[in-house]
Design a protein around this motif. Structure first.
Motif, PDB file in Angstrom:
ATOM      1  N   ASP A 243       0.687  -0.902   0.114  1.00  0.00           N
ATOM      2  CA  ASP A 243       0.382   0.235  -0.128  1.00  0.00           C
ATOM      3  C   ASP A 243       1.040   1.438  -0.355  1.00  0.00           C
ATOM      4  O   ASP A 243       1.110   1.723   0.793  1.00  0.00           O
ATOM      5  N   LEU A 244       1.256   1.948  -0.845  1.00  0.00           N
ATOM      6  CA  LEU A 244       2.525   2.961  -1.764  1.00  0.00           C
ATOM      7  C   LEU A 244       1.481   4.084  -0.797  1.00  0.00           C
ATOM      8  O   LEU A 244       0.106   4.439  -1.896  1.00  0.00           O
ATOM      9  N   ASP A 245       1.772   5.343  -0.509  1.00  0.00           N
ATOM     10  CA  ASP A 245       1.752   6.160  -0.052  1.00  0.00           C
ATOM     11  C   ASP A 245       0.757   7.086  -1.730  1.00  0.00           C
ATOM     12  O   ASP A 245       2.313   7.021  -2.023  1.00  0.00           O
ATOM     13  N   GLY A 251       6.305   8.105  -8.802  1.00  0.00           N
ATOM     14  CA  GLY A 251       8.146   7.207  -8.835  1.00  0.00           C
ATOM     15  C   GLY A 251       8.232   5.924  -8.863  1.00  0.00           C
ATOM     16  O   GLY A 251       9.137   5.885  -9.446  1.00  0.00           O
ATOM     17  N   VAL A 252       7.420   5.362  -8.951  1.00  0.00           N
ATOM     18  CA  VAL A 252       7.216   4.241  -8.973  1.00  0.00           C
ATOM     19  C   VAL A 252       6.376   4.286 -10.307  1.00  0.00           C
ATOM     20  O   VAL A 252       5.608   4.625 -10.690  1.00  0.00           O
ATOM     21  N   LYS A 253       6.799   3.046 -11.224  1.00  0.00           N
ATOM     22  CA  LYS A 253       6.454   1.865 -12.318  1.00  0.00           C
ATOM     23  C   LYS A 253       6.446   0.267 -12.581  1.00  0.00           C
ATOM     24  O   LYS A 253       7.485   0.484 -12.240  1.00  0.00           O
ATOM     25  N   VAL A 254       6.250   0.225 -13.500  1.00  0.00           N
ATOM     26  CA  VAL A 254       5.771  -1.217 -13.968  1.00  0.00           C
ATOM     27  C   VAL A 254       7.108  -1.340 -14.116  1.00  0.00           C
ATOM     28  O   VAL A 254       7.624  -0.850 -15.184  1.00  0.00           O
ATOM     29  N   GLY A 255       7.714  -2.459 -14.075  1.00  0.00           N
ATOM     30  CA  GLY A 255       9.113  -2.941 -14.072  1.00  0.00           C
ATOM     31  C   GLY A 255      10.450  -2.238 -13.188  1.00  0.00           C
ATOM     32  O   GLY A 255      11.710  -3.143 -13.644  1.00  0.00           O
ATOM     33  N   ASP A 256      10.028  -1.597 -12.026  1.00  0.00           N
ATOM     34  CA  ASP A 256      10.832  -1.163 -11.001  1.00  0.00           C
ATOM     35  C   ASP A 256      11.206  -2.659 -10.203  1.00  0.00           C
ATOM     36  O   ASP A 256      10.505  -2.954 -10.400  1.00  0.00           O
ATOM     37  N   LYS A 257      12.837  -2.726  -9.808  1.00  0.00           N
ATOM     38  CA  LYS A 257      13.027  -4.111  -9.547  1.00  0.00           C
ATOM     39  C   LYS A 257      12.847  -3.493  -7.616  1.00  0.00           C
ATOM     40  O   LYS A 257      13.358  -2.422  -7.154  1.00  0.00           O
ATOM     41  N   ALA A 258      12.839  -4.601  -7.133  1.00  0.00           N
ATOM     42  CA  ALA A 258      12.917  -4.556  -5.903  1.00  0.00           C
ATOM     43  C   ALA A 258      13.188  -5.454  -5.137  1.00  0.00           C
ATOM     44  O   ALA A 258      14.064  -7.304  -5.359  1.00  0.00           O
ATOM     45  N   GLN A 259      14.156  -5.341  -3.894  1.00  0.00           N
ATOM     46  CA  GLN A 259      14.329  -6.501  -2.668  1.00  0.00           C
ATOM     47  C   GLN A 259      13.235  -6.828  -2.159  1.00  0.00           C
ATOM     48  O   GLN A 259      12.478  -5.459  -1.246  1.00  0.00           O
ATOM     49  N   ILE A 260      12.679  -7.648  -2.028  1.00  0.00           N
ATOM     50  CA  ILE A 260      11.453  -8.523  -0.692  1.00  0.00           C
ATOM     51  C   ILE A 260      12.420  -9.254   0.017  1.00  0.00           C
ATOM     52  O   ILE A 260      13.787 -10.471   0.047  1.00  0.00           O
ATOM     53  N   THR A 261      12.284  -8.957   1.778  1.00  0.00           N
ATOM     54  CA  THR A 261      13.202  -9.546   2.483  1.00  0.00           C
ATOM     55  C   THR A 261      11.382 -10.778   3.259  1.00  0.00           C
ATOM     56  O   THR A 261      10.369  -9.755   3.890  1.00  0.00           O
ATOM     57  N   GLN A 287      -6.409  12.136  15.234  1.00  0.00           N
ATOM     58  CA  GLN A 287      -6.624  13.558  15.022  1.00  0.00           C
ATOM     59  C   GLN A 287      -7.929  13.479  14.283  1.00  0.00           C
ATOM     60  O   GLN A 287      -8.418  14.379  13.688  1.00  0.00           O
ATOM     61  N   GLY A 288      -7.835  12.130  13.467  1.00  0.00           N
ATOM     62  CA  GLY A 288      -8.920  11.550  12.448  1.00  0.00           C
ATOM     63  C   GLY A 288      -7.992  12.027  10.397  1.00  0.00           C
ATOM     64  O   GLY A 288      -8.644  12.516  10.268  1.00  0.00           O
ATOM     65  N   SER A 289      -6.405  12.586  10.809  1.00  0.00           N
ATOM     66  CA  SER A 289      -6.220  13.158   9.406  1.00  0.00           C
ATOM     67  C   SER A 289      -5.943  11.225   8.755  1.00  0.00           C
ATOM     68  O   SER A 289      -6.313  10.538   9.591  1.00  0.00           O
ATOM     69  N   SER A 290      -6.496  11.578   7.523  1.00  0.00           N
ATOM     70  CA  SER A 290      -6.234  10.221   6.673  1.00  0.00           C
ATOM     71  C   SER A 290      -4.755  10.264   5.345  1.00  0.00           C
ATOM     72  O   SER A 290      -4.232  11.073   5.614  1.00  0.00           O
ATOM     73  N   ASN A 291      -4.674   9.076   5.235  1.00  0.00           N
ATOM     74  CA  ASN A 291      -3.454   8.910   4.445  1.00  0.00           C
ATOM     75  C   ASN A 291      -3.534   7.800   3.591  1.00  0.00           C
ATOM     76  O   ASN A 291      -5.057   6.811   3.585  1.00  0.00           O
ATOM     77  N   THR A 292      -3.586   8.438   2.388  1.00  0.00           N
ATOM     78  CA  THR A 292      -4.276   8.712   0.894  1.00  0.00           C
ATOM     79  C   THR A 292      -3.349   6.715   0.245  1.00  0.00           C
ATOM     80  O   THR A 292      -2.040   7.036   0.679  1.00  0.00           O
ATOM     81  N   THR A 293      -3.409   5.582  -0.040  1.00  0.00           N
ATOM     82  CA  THR A 293      -2.717   4.904  -0.193  1.00  0.00           C
ATOM     83  C   THR A 293      -2.668   4.135  -1.751  1.00  0.00           C
ATOM     84  O   THR A 293      -4.214   4.298  -2.434  1.00  0.00           O
ATOM     85  N   ILE A 294      -2.404   4.047  -3.104  1.00  0.00           N
ATOM     86  CA  ILE A 294      -2.171   3.078  -4.256  1.00  0.00           C
ATOM     87  C   ILE A 294      -1.802   1.339  -3.940  1.00  0.00           C
ATOM     88  O   ILE A 294      -1.394   1.233  -3.302  1.00  0.00           O
ATOM     89  N   PRO A 295      -2.646   1.019  -4.467  1.00  0.00           N
ATOM     90  CA  PRO A 295      -1.743  -0.659  -4.372  1.00  0.00           C
ATOM     91  C   PRO A 295      -1.160  -0.280  -5.424  1.00  0.00           C
ATOM     92  O   PRO A 295      -1.404  -0.352  -6.267  1.00  0.00           O
TER      93      PRO A 295
END
Length: 387
Positions: A243-245, A251-261, A287-295
């Motif tokens: 769940d990306l902010d 800054g993230v695109k399809v094909g980006d490499k990743a390291q997974i632990t 305080q009710g502030s919200s955090n918007t994420t994209i899967p």
């Protein structure tokens, strides 16, 4: 010589305002560009990220340390927690296995079973129901002379499963001809069905496969009715969901490499395969502030490394960009300037302090580093305040 000693022996060309500006950078909210990056990457602790072969740089007094400006490659990375699971539909919901044959269930799959395309999914009476790969559900009987997308999926399966050669049956054909009937008879013989050369509604279930059963609904001896659910399933493919902010999405695109632990600290690699389009907002504090994420969805380069883990927490580090040669300093070395922009506090060999304006480039949020350009050179020392 420490920074505190240089303050006594040499003039500080920045004066008191320079230190005030540093405090504003560390505490203030006006430097939105960097604050967003810091917030997205999490808290950064990078007092000595450049430790060299000769040990930790000398302290800069009670207020911080000195680190050398480094030159070399820099990668922009985003670190996030994620969840390792089996891939389902695009919206995250499981696939539904729906029966279309009346009778009694004489065999049904169990949760955890994996079924490959071309294999028996369940039995109703003496009729084996086969799983075929496809995205269009069966909705009619198929026989000689029929045409359509469903026939095309059947032909593609018969060739892929080895019951016909491409020279005998065009896998892209949407026509049910004699070659389709002959190949279908071979499949029916293999699974123990009546060799009719026709496919009646309910003889096969078309779903993206192979499948992994997550919930079994059908019960042995239970009544099978058209339209009744048999099971829920995911694909057998491994997937990591992050769940990306929303502020980091660009800054993230399809094909980006990743390291997974993985949970046992095994580190493996993967890449971004899909980015969701529906944002989700959730309350992030009292305080009710919200955090918007994209899967964001990632696949593993070596899925077998994950074993049978499902719904397991993992740590993900996505590499979004890179520079082969960059001047690099810790993010915490940056000073917000009153008129806008940023600077670093350089200390020369005599211990003289000087504020040097810099232009920011690539950020490595994972390690708390940033690319800078300006009147700086590799090896020069800058002040990093204590955290």
């Amino acid at each position: 010589m420490s920074v505190s000693e240089s303050d006594a022996e040499a003039p500080d060309t920045t004066g008191a305002p320079g230190r005030a500006k540093r405090r504003r950078f560390r505490r203030g909210r006006s430097v939105a560009g960097v604050i967003v990056v810091l917030a997205a990457g999490g808290a950064i602790v990078a007092v000595h990220p450049f430790g060299g072969g000769d040990g930790t740089p000398p302290p800069a007094g009670a207020g911080g340390s000195l680190v050398p400006v480094r030159q070399g490659p820099l990668s922009a990375q985003i670190s996030q927690s994620g969840t390792l699971s089996y891939a389902a539909q695009d919206d995250g919901t499981p696939y539904s296995v729906i029966n279309q044959v009346p009778g009694i269930y004489t065999w049904a799959p169990n949760a955890g079973d994996q079924v490959k395309c071309g294999r028996i999914l369940y039995w109703v009476g003496d009729t084996p129901i086969v799983l075929l790969c496809g995205t269009r559900p069966a909705y009619r009987n198929l026989s000689l002379g029929d045409r359509g997308r469903d026939v095309g999926e059947l032909n593609a399966n018969l060739v892929e499963l080895g019951y016909a050669k491409k020279s005998e049956l065009d896998p892209d054909s949407r026509y049910f001809g004699s070659a389709t009937a002959a190949a279908l008879q071979k499949l029916q013989d293999e699974i123990g069905a009546d060799e009719t050369g026709e496919l009646d509604l309910g003889d096969a279930v078309f779903l993206p496969g192979p499948l992994r059963i997550t919930k079994a609904t059908a019960r042995l001896g239970g009544r099978a009715a058209p339209g009744a659910p048999v099971a829920e399933a995911t694909s057998a493919d491994r997937q990591v969901t992050v769940d990306l902010d929303a502020s980091q999405q660009a800054g993230v695109k399809v094909g980006d490499k990743a390291q997974i632990t993985l949970p046992d600290n095994t580190v493996t690699t993967g890449k971004v395969t899909r980015i969701g389009t529906v944002a989700t907002s959730a309350s992030s504090d009292d305080q009710g502030s919200s955090n918007t994420t994209i899967p964001v969805y990632l696949t593993l380069t070596h899925p077998k490394v994950a074993g049978d883990l499902d719904q397991a927490p993992v740590q993900v580090q996505i590499t979004t960009d890179g520079v082969k040669q960059a001047l690099i300093v810790p993010v915490t070395a940056l000073i917000g300037q009153a008129g806008g922009g940023y600077a670093v506090e350089r200390v020369d060999a005599r211990g003289v302090h000087q504020t040097v304006p810099v232009t920011l480039g690539l950020f490595d949020n994972a390690d708390g580093l940033v690319q800078v350009s300006g009147n700086l050179a590799a090896g020069e020392r800058v002040v990093v305040p204590s955290t």
